[in-house]
Motif scaffolding. Structure first.
Motif, PDB file in Angstrom:
ATOM      1  N   PRO A 341       0.831  -1.211   0.000  1.00  0.00           N
ATOM      2  CA  PRO A 341       0.000   0.000   0.000  1.00  0.00           C
ATOM      3  C   PRO A 341       0.865   1.260   0.000  1.00  0.00           C
ATOM      4  O   PRO A 341       2.030   1.230   0.378  1.00  0.00           O
ATOM      5  N   THR A 342       0.271   2.361  -0.416  1.00  0.00           N
ATOM      6  CA  THR A 342       1.005   3.619  -0.553  1.00  0.00           C
ATOM      7  C   THR A 342       1.501   4.109   0.797  1.00  0.00           C
ATOM      8  O   THR A 342       0.758   4.184   1.767  1.00  0.00           O
ATOM      9  N   LYS A 343       2.802   4.427   0.840  1.00  0.00           N
ATOM     10  CA  LYS A 343       3.437   4.992   2.033  1.00  0.00           C
ATOM     11  C   LYS A 343       4.236   6.214   1.599  1.00  0.00           C
ATOM     12  O   LYS A 343       4.814   6.249   0.517  1.00  0.00           O
ATOM     13  N   GLY A 344       4.289   7.221   2.443  1.00  0.00           N
ATOM     14  CA  GLY A 344       5.035   8.437   2.128  1.00  0.00           C
ATOM     15  C   GLY A 344       6.497   8.301   2.486  1.00  0.00           C
ATOM     16  O   GLY A 344       6.990   8.982   3.382  1.00  0.00           O
ATOM     17  N   LEU A 345       7.212   7.417   1.800  1.00  0.00           N
ATOM     18  CA  LEU A 345       8.633   7.197   2.072  1.00  0.00           C
ATOM     19  C   LEU A 345       9.462   7.549   0.850  1.00  0.00           C
ATOM     20  O   LEU A 345       9.125   7.157  -0.271  1.00  0.00           O
ATOM     21  N   THR A 346      10.538   8.266   1.069  1.00  0.00           N
ATOM     22  CA  THR A 346      11.444   8.603  -0.014  1.00  0.00           C
ATOM     23  C   THR A 346      12.389   7.437  -0.297  1.00  0.00           C
ATOM     24  O   THR A 346      12.530   6.523   0.515  1.00  0.00           O
ATOM     25  N   LEU A 347      13.031   7.502  -1.447  1.00  0.00           N
ATOM     26  CA  LEU A 347      14.047   6.528  -1.814  1.00  0.00           C
ATOM     27  C   LEU A 347      15.387   7.060  -1.319  1.00  0.00           C
ATOM     28  O   LEU A 347      15.836   8.109  -1.783  1.00  0.00           O
ATOM     29  N   PRO A 348      16.047   6.389  -0.372  1.00  0.00           N
ATOM     30  CA  PRO A 348      17.267   6.940   0.245  1.00  0.00           C
ATOM     31  C   PRO A 348      18.321   7.292  -0.790  1.00  0.00           C
ATOM     32  O   PRO A 348      18.556   6.542  -1.748  1.00  0.00           O
ATOM     33  N   LEU A 349      18.949   8.453  -0.587  1.00  0.00           N
ATOM     34  CA  LEU A 349      20.048   8.953  -1.412  1.00  0.00           C
ATOM     35  C   LEU A 349      19.628   9.335  -2.823  1.00  0.00           C
ATOM     36  O   LEU A 349      20.437   9.841  -3.595  1.00  0.00           O
ATOM     37  N   LEU A 350      18.359   9.143  -3.179  1.00  0.00           N
ATOM     38  CA  LEU A 350      17.952   9.327  -4.568  1.00  0.00           C
ATOM     39  C   LEU A 350      16.780  10.287  -4.727  1.00  0.00           C
ATOM     40  O   LEU A 350      16.802  11.137  -5.613  1.00  0.00           O
ATOM     41  N   SER A 351      15.760  10.184  -3.883  1.00  0.00           N
ATOM     42  CA  SER A 351      14.583  11.039  -4.015  1.00  0.00           C
ATOM     43  C   SER A 351      14.890  12.478  -3.603  1.00  0.00           C
ATOM     44  O   SER A 351      15.855  12.754  -2.904  1.00  0.00           O
TER      45      SER A 351
END
Length: 412
Positions: A341-351
């Motif tokens: 399910p959708t979570k508000g998490l960034t992609l480490p070092l990239l987003s």
């Protein structure tokens, strides 16, 4: 002999080069992809197509500077101040609830007066929790393996932080932090049956939380069949899946994404991996996954070397960082591909995101610092045996033993 030579050759290296290479490659690739994914949105919002690119470039410079500064801080400082860092995490999470800035219905950011930068306390809390947990495991490792009390205390601390995160709300960080702490306890040697029991309890609690709010239940059900409501709860996921489908093997080319043209929300933050798949194809997406796999495996290797060198705090700190980065990267990719399910998490070092980028760079710097101190400890310990043997050889040369001569009677 071959293994001994390999160990000696790696011992003379200052740090793990593959770890640094993977982290820097992800940061630079992230800057390129954030620029590509945000030009149209930035032009529509600010009139400057490179608005987010310039800001992200400043974040990259700030992250590298912060990482370089942390590289000079001894691991002993983090070991001594673990409880203080935990207090900082609790204070920031309380402060964001009182004076935080609301964006898209969530209060997760603190505005810094006079500076056009927002601070996300949940990212700092992840690092502080890892440092506290590493110190706790070093002090109470035998009890953690034997008694329920020592096993549950860090979970209670995690529960307090999770409660503050739920009030924001930030469920993605709750999942990542809880998984990291349980992973650290598992790597510390806690019995497996305890984790199975806790997983059942957490699943029951998660079900109750999902049922309590209709929008949570909608998120949980929409990811299983996003096309059933593709213009409401399933809109973001369907647009991401279209991006994956358009990418094919080698992508449409850098800058040629169609979904970033106001179709895919948060294209340069939470769903930047979908833009990577559309523009660089399956090959480019797998390269990114491979870089994260390389980073996590090298972080685990750093922790293992520290554990073998009798540096438990450094070892568990490395394990925690590997779990945080690995879990967050996995969840981000799984969300954009419809596996979770959708979570508000960034992609480490990239987003795109200053707090996430800086904290991730600090974590990589801590891994490099652990590796440096571990290799130094190994070099200090290794020459003791050769010196002893060389001293014995010198003594033997200085006082050679004469072979006893036999008498005439013995020769006869």
């Amino acid at each position: 002999m071959t293994r001994l030579r390999a160990r000696l050759s790696t011992a003379h290296q200052p740090f793990d080069g593959w770890l640094l290479l993977s982290a820097l490659t992800l940061m630079l690739l992230g800057w390129v992809m954030v620029t590509s994914a945000s030009t149209e949105v930035a032009s529509g919002l600010t009139g400057n197509p490179f608005y987010f690119s310039i800001r992200h470039g400043l974040f990259v410079v700030l992250a590298i500077a912060a990482g370089y500064a942390v590289l000079w801080v001894p691991i002993g400082w983090w070991r001594v101040n673990g409880l203080l860092l935990l207090g900082v995490a609790v204070f920031l999470l309380l402060l964001v609830l009182v004076a935080g800035r609301e964006v898209n219905g969530s209060t997760r950011w603190l505005s810094i007066p006079g500076v056009p930068i927002n601070l996300q306390p949940s990212e700092i809390a992840k690092l502080c929790l890892i440092a506290y947990m590493a110190g706790y495991l070093e002090r109470y490792l035998p009890r953690v393996r034997k008694t329920w009390g020592a096993f549950l205390r860090p979970l209670v601390v995690t529960g307090v932080l999770s409660l503050l995160l739920i009030l924001e709300p930030d469920y993605g960080s709750v999942v990542v932090m809880t998984g990291c702490v349980m992973g650290m306890l598992l790597m510390a040697g806690a019995p497996m049956w305890r984790f199975l029991l806790l997983m059942v309890l957490l699943a029951a609690l998660g079900t109750l939380l999902a049922i309590a709010e209709p929008y949570r239940m909608a998120r949980l059900t929409s990811f299983s069949d996003p096309w059933a409501d593709q213009f409401a709860s399933g809109y973001q996921l369907t647009q991401a899946l279209i991006a994956y489908g358009r990418g094919h093997w080698f992508g449409l080319g850098l800058g040629n994404s169609v979904q970033k043209l106001f179709y895919l929300p948060e294209a340069h933050t939470d769903f930047v991996f979908a833009v990577i798949a559309e523009e660089l194809g399956l090959v480019g997406a797998m390269v990114v996954v491979g870089l994260f796999a390389l980073l996590v495996t090298r972080a685990l290797a750093v922790g293992r070397r520290a554990e073998l060198a009798k540096l438990p705090f450094a070892a568990y700190l490395s394990y925690g960082i590997a779990l945080i980065i690995g879990a967050q990267a996995f969840i981000n990719v799984a969300v954009s591909t419809g596996m979770l399910p959708t979570k508000g998490l960034t992609l480490p070092l990239l987003s795109y995101g200053g707090s996430s980028l800086v904290v991730s760079a600090v974590m990589v710097a801590l891994l490099l610092r652990v590796d440096i101190e571990t290799r130094q400890a190994q070099r200090r310990a290794r020459p003791t045996a050769p010196r002893a043997s060389s001293a014995q050889g010198a003594a033997a040369k200085a006082s050679p033993t004469k072979t006893p001569t036999r008498s005439q009677g013995e020769r006869a």
